[in-house]
Write a protein that holds these residues in place. Structure first.
Motif, PDB file in Angstrom:
ATOM      1  N   LEU A  50      44.473  20.799  57.104  1.00 61.84           N
ATOM      2  CA  LEU A  50      45.961  20.549  57.053  1.00 61.84           C
ATOM      3  C   LEU A  50      45.857  19.867  55.547  1.00 61.84           C
ATOM      4  N   ALA A  51      44.754  19.542  54.977  1.00 62.64           N
ATOM      5  CA  ALA A  51      44.682  18.945  53.579  1.00 62.64           C
ATOM      6  C   ALA A  51      44.898  20.266  52.643  1.00 62.64           C
ATOM      7  N   GLU A  52      44.154  21.505  53.109  1.00 63.66           N
ATOM      8  CA  GLU A  52      44.316  22.619  52.395  1.00 63.66           C
ATOM      9  C   GLU A  52      45.899  23.376  52.592  1.00 63.66           C
ATOM     10  N   MET A  53      46.577  23.227  53.612  1.00 62.59           N
ATOM     11  CA  MET A  53      47.790  23.630  53.851  1.00 62.59           C
ATOM     12  C   MET A  53      48.600  22.928  52.839  1.00 62.59           C
ATOM     13  N   ILE A  54      48.444  21.593  52.659  1.00 60.51           N
ATOM     14  CA  ILE A  54      49.586  20.823  51.994  1.00 60.51           C
ATOM     15  C   ILE A  54      49.032  20.732  50.382  1.00 60.51           C
ATOM     16  N   ALA A  61      44.228  13.089  52.088  1.00 58.84           N
ATOM     17  CA  ALA A  61      44.710  13.612  53.378  1.00 58.84           C
ATOM     18  C   ALA A  61      44.273  12.469  54.303  1.00 58.84           C
ATOM     19  N   ALA A  62      43.046  12.210  54.155  1.00 53.74           N
ATOM     20  CA  ALA A  62      42.357  11.192  54.967  1.00 53.74           C
ATOM     21  C   ALA A  62      43.263   9.874  55.209  1.00 53.74           C
ATOM     22  N   ARG A  63      43.677   9.248  53.972  1.00 55.71           N
ATOM     23  CA  ARG A  63      44.604   8.241  54.012  1.00 55.71           C
ATOM     24  C   ARG A  63      45.771   8.315  54.750  1.00 55.71           C
TER      25      ARG A  63
END
Length: 150
Positions: A50-54, A61-63
């Motif tokens: 997800l972090a990579e996608m955004i 991302a974790a926050r």
């Protein structure tokens, strides 16, 4: 040379600002809607993907993911094959908000492309896709701790 990235940045910031204002009614702030949309579109996605996608770092991302979970929009579930992996799924609350997020996105697309022919819109998409691909190479390089030589 035209300052293309400034134009892209202004467009992105304007749309992000509009979305943050409009989605405040759902208690979605600071780009959290981006995460929720991607989780709804890819149920079971892992945080790293997800972090990579955004295109954000893992901490950011974790926050956002934690806030979405705290506010009941998503839930984390253990991967049955690897307990270290947590998969992200929208809750009923998250699923109920998704259609509004999608409608806003579709509307913004229509507004942005007002006056463009189908062919022009396709050309713009293809060119921007190429720009993104070029930038992603540097993003991956820098993300690994490297320094660009400019």
């Amino acid at each position: 040379m035209k300052e293309v990235l400034r134009e892209i940045g202004m467009i992105a910031r304007a749309l992000d600002s509009i979305s943050n204002i409009e989605f405040k009614q759902y208690d979605l702030t600071k780009g959290q809607y981006l995460y929720l949309v991607r989780i709804c579109e890819h149920p079971g996605i892992i945080q790293e993907k997800l972090a990579e996608m955004i295109k954000v770092d893992r901490t950011t991302a974790a926050r956002s993911i934690q806030k979405l979970e705290d506010n009941g929009f998503i839930e984390k579930k253990d991967d049955p094959h690897n307990r270290k992996i947590k998969k992200l799924f929208p809750t009923e609350k998250g699923k109920s908000v998704y259609p509004s997020l999608k409608r806003e996105h579709d509307y913004s697309d229509r507004v942005a492309l007002t006056g463009f022919s189908e062919s022009e819109a396709e050309t713009l998409y293809n060119l921007l896709h190429r720009v993104r691909t070029n930038v992603e190479k540097d993003w991956e390089f820098v993300k690994k701790g490297n320094k660009r030589n400019y």
